[in-house]
Motif scaffolding. Structure first.
Motif, PDB file in Angstrom:
ATOM      1  N   ASP A   1       0.853  -1.179   0.000  1.00  0.00           N
ATOM      2  CA  ASP A   1       0.000   0.000   0.000  1.00  0.00           C
ATOM      3  C   ASP A   1       0.894   1.236   0.000  1.00  0.00           C
ATOM      4  N   VAL A   2       0.329   2.358  -0.360  1.00  0.00           N
ATOM      5  CA  VAL A   2       1.014   3.650  -0.325  1.00  0.00           C
ATOM      6  C   VAL A   2       0.267   4.528   0.670  1.00  0.00           C
ATOM      7  N   LEU A   3       0.945   4.935   1.737  1.00  0.00           N
ATOM      8  CA  LEU A   3       0.324   5.685   2.824  1.00  0.00           C
ATOM      9  C   LEU A   3       0.886   7.097   2.889  1.00  0.00           C
ATOM     10  N   ILE A   4       0.111   7.975   3.494  1.00  0.00           N
ATOM     11  CA  ILE A   4       0.507   9.370   3.685  1.00  0.00           C
ATOM     12  C   ILE A   4       1.208   9.503   5.026  1.00  0.00           C
ATOM     13  N   ASP A   5       2.310  10.233   5.044  1.00  0.00           N
ATOM     14  CA  ASP A   5       3.056  10.481   6.272  1.00  0.00           C
ATOM     15  C   ASP A   5       2.320  11.562   7.062  1.00  0.00           C
ATOM     16  N   ALA A   6       1.548  11.129   8.054  1.00  0.00           N
ATOM     17  CA  ALA A   6       0.711  12.079   8.804  1.00  0.00           C
ATOM     18  C   ALA A   6       1.554  13.091   9.570  1.00  0.00           C
ATOM     19  N   ARG A   7       2.704  12.686  10.066  1.00  0.00           N
ATOM     20  CA  ARG A   7       3.540  13.616  10.834  1.00  0.00           C
ATOM     21  C   ARG A   7       4.113  14.711   9.938  1.00  0.00           C
ATOM     22  N   ALA A   8       4.457  14.356   8.691  1.00  0.00           N
ATOM     23  CA  ALA A   8       4.991  15.367   7.779  1.00  0.00           C
ATOM     24  C   ALA A   8       3.896  16.309   7.279  1.00  0.00           C
ATOM     25  N   VAL A   9       2.679  15.822   7.141  1.00  0.00           N
ATOM     26  CA  VAL A   9       1.591  16.654   6.640  1.00  0.00           C
ATOM     27  C   VAL A   9       1.055  17.574   7.717  1.00  0.00           C
ATOM     28  N   GLY A  10       0.852  17.018   8.916  1.00  0.00           N
ATOM     29  CA  GLY A  10       0.284  17.815   9.996  1.00  0.00           C
ATOM     30  C   GLY A  10      -1.147  18.208   9.697  1.00  0.00           C
ATOM     31  N   GLU A  11      -1.486  19.462  10.013  1.00  0.00           N
ATOM     32  CA  GLU A  11      -2.835  19.975   9.771  1.00  0.00           C
ATOM     33  C   GLU A  11      -2.862  20.979   8.627  1.00  0.00           C
ATOM     34  N   ASP A  12      -1.820  20.996   7.815  1.00  0.00           N
ATOM     35  CA  ASP A  12      -1.741  21.907   6.683  1.00  0.00           C
ATOM     36  C   ASP A  12      -2.583  21.352   5.536  1.00  0.00           C
ATOM     37  N   ALA A  13      -3.578  22.113   5.102  1.00  0.00           N
ATOM     38  CA  ALA A  13      -4.467  21.656   4.036  1.00  0.00           C
ATOM     39  C   ALA A  13      -3.733  21.547   2.702  1.00  0.00           C
ATOM     40  N   ALA A  14      -2.809  22.468   2.439  1.00  0.00           N
ATOM     41  CA  ALA A  14      -2.060  22.423   1.181  1.00  0.00           C
ATOM     42  C   ALA A  14      -1.155  21.194   1.145  1.00  0.00           C
ATOM     43  N   MET A  15      -0.527  20.896   2.266  1.00  0.00           N
ATOM     44  CA  MET A  15       0.323  19.706   2.334  1.00  0.00           C
ATOM     45  C   MET A  15      -0.504  18.442   2.192  1.00  0.00           C
ATOM     46  N   GLN A  16      -1.723  18.457   2.747  1.00  0.00           N
ATOM     47  CA  GLN A  16      -2.604  17.302   2.618  1.00  0.00           C
ATOM     48  C   GLN A  16      -2.994  17.078   1.166  1.00  0.00           C
ATOM     49  N   ALA A  17      -3.273  18.146   0.446  1.00  0.00           N
ATOM     50  CA  ALA A  17      -3.616  18.018  -0.965  1.00  0.00           C
ATOM     51  C   ALA A  17      -2.428  17.509  -1.781  1.00  0.00           C
ATOM     52  N   LEU A  18      -1.216  18.004  -1.466  1.00  0.00           N
ATOM     53  CA  LEU A  18      -0.023  17.522  -2.158  1.00  0.00           C
ATOM     54  C   LEU A  18       0.236  16.055  -1.844  1.00  0.00           C
ATOM     55  N   ALA A  19       0.024  15.656  -0.586  1.00  0.00           N
ATOM     56  CA  ALA A  19       0.232  14.260  -0.198  1.00  0.00           C
ATOM     57  C   ALA A  19      -0.724  13.336  -0.935  1.00  0.00           C
ATOM     58  N   GLU A  20      -1.977  13.745  -1.071  1.00  0.00           N
ATOM     59  CA  GLU A  20      -2.938  12.910  -1.786  1.00  0.00           C
ATOM     60  C   GLU A  20      -2.577  12.798  -3.265  1.00  0.00           C
TER      61      GLU A  20
END
Length: 467
Positions: free
Chosen positions: A89-108
């Motif tokens: 599976d490919v997972l998102i690094d929650a610690r690197a993303v944090g609560e930043d919405a832009a980082m969350q969109a880039l991670a997805e």
């Protein structure tokens, strides 16, 4: 011919003039038996080549050992089978993303990109198993090939790689030469390479050589002492000519199992103790157990024993799943470092890496364990909904209403304020106890006898009994 000559052309930088053809030399070398004369001297020589980073002859021998030895092949198959059960599976690094919405969109976006690239790999499952071979072979390498919209991770045979300089660059040995005099550096940007410091096949090579020596000695022992020894006692007065004739007779008897001998002669048998051959079998068995211990990290000592059944087999398979889970962490790190990060750096230049590849064991739904857990929770007054229980167990369940309990008689009238209930009386016919016949009082002579028996008796008590 051209395809064989240009094999792995994308990763080779060149640097030497080829004077022989790849196909002819390597085919001739692979047709030879690398296990011929695998005695301690040859094993030590292969170990020296291994230490020098000249892996061609070593890897050809290890490949043959995995095919030849039953114990090594069984352990390898079980580890590869357990590794093949892993789910990626490919997972998102929650610690690197944090609560930043832009980082969350880039991670997805990165997650979707890597997932599509991995799904396009035609032989991903086989490639993961090939990387798992590094536990046995010291290293495993894959060449990443892109064709159209798909990818293929081409395995590089272990005997085509070498590392002549200690901790130096990896090189491509086109003809699998022992000396490694004509090699080419490898472009590591197009290769996935996994290394293991202490390969299993290195130890297995010494153990299998010792086991084969024990088995050869065992065969030689049985050839001489497998059948009872025959001794012929010649008749008295046997001449020299008759002695030779009797010797030929006893040879025929020992080989054919039947024959005749002259009158007056005797045949005696000498039995060989079975304990004399136990040393060979014990040595071979010890080598197999040592191999299993090394290949399982000490979790197992044997793969099967007499009397072992389903429980033992399940415990063994669970041990191999545990080993595969540890290997999966190393393989996932190799893919993340040499594939995921490279692809993300090319597709998202200057952006942080927010996703990672993972290998995990499959989730096994054990109904018995789930029901046991729910019962334990219920014992602690925790309740789960019918829908949740049905989903976990896989069977539709409904909670039944408890049956009403009969009213309890209140015996604590002082605290409740209500008068106690009237006792239940027996309304039936009362039975009177029949009169028992009274015993007559003691006579004077009986009282005198009692007084004569001892003064310890209480006179007042005796008088009361008389009345």
């Amino acid at each position: 011919m051209s395809n064989a000559k240009n094999k792995h052309r994308n990763i080779r930088k060149g640097g030497h003039v080829k004077t022989v053809r790849y196909h002819d030399l390597l085919r001739a070398k692979r047709t030879q038996n690398p296990l011929s004369g695998l005695n301690p001297a040859k094993v030590r020589r292969l170990y020296e080549l291994y230490r020098e980073g000249k892996y061609a002859d070593v890897q050809l021998a290890w490949d043959a050992l995995e095919e030849y030895d039953d114990m090594l092949g069984t352990v390898l198959n079980r580890r590869q089978s357990a590794l093949g059960e892993m789910e990626w599976d490919v997972l998102i690094d929650a610690r690197a993303v944090g609560e930043d919405a832009a980082m969350q969109a880039l991670a997805e976006e990165q997650q979707d990109f890597i997932t599509r690239r991995l799904r396009a790999v035609e032989n991903l499952s086989d490639a993961i198993k090939w990387l798992g071979l590094a536990n046995f072979r010291r290293y495993s390498a894959l060449e990443v090939l892109t064709a159209g919209g798909g990818e293929r991770w081409l395995p590089i045979h272990h005997w085509l790689l070498c590392r002549p300089a200690l901790e130096g660059a990896w090189c491509y040995n086109e003809n699998a030469e022992t000396s490694c005099t004509r090699v080419e550096p490898i472009d590591m940007s197009a290769v996935l390479l996994r290394e293991v410091a202490r390969p299993i096949d290195l130890v297995a090579m010494f153990l299998i050589s010792a086991k084969e020596a024990a088995i050869d000695g065992w065969d030689s022992f049985l050839e001489v002492f497998g059948n009872p020894a025959l001794f012929f006692k010649m008749p008295p007065g046997t001449s020299d000519d008759q002695r030779d004739e009797y010797a030929s007779i006893i040879k025929e008897i020992s080989s054919d199992g039947a024959g005749v001998y002259p009158d007056g002669g005797e045949i005696h048998t000498g039995e060989t103790s079975a304990a004399n051959a136990d040393a060979f079998s014990s040595r071979a068995e010890w080598c197999d157990k040592a191999l299993v211990r090394r290949a399982t990290g000490g979790l197992l000592t044997v793969l099967a024993e007499s009397g072992s059944g389903t429980l033992a087999g399940s415990a063994h398979m669970e041990a191999f799943r545990q080993i595969a889970a540890n290997d999966a962490i190393s393989i996932a790190e190799c893919i993340n470092r040499q594939y995921v990060r490279r692809r993300l750096a090319a597709q998202f230049p200057g952006q942080p890496v927010l996703v990672y590849f993972t290998l995990t064991p499959p989730v096994i739904n054990d109904r018995a364990a789930t029901v046991n857990m729910l019962c334990q929770l219920a014992g602690q007054r925790w309740r789960a909904t019918d829908e949740a229980v049905s989903e976990e167990v896989g069977v539709e369940v409904h909670t039944e209403e408890a049956a009403p309990q009969p009213p309890m008689m209140n015996t604590n009238s002082q605290t409740s304020g209500t008068p106690p209930a009237e006792p239940v009386l027996n309304a039936g016919e009362t039975l009177e106890k029949p009169n028992q016949e009274e015993e007559p009082p003691l006579m004077e002579d009986e009282l005198a006898t009692l007084r004569a028996l001892g003064g310890e008796l209480n006179p007042a008590q005796i008088a009361a009994d008389a009345d």
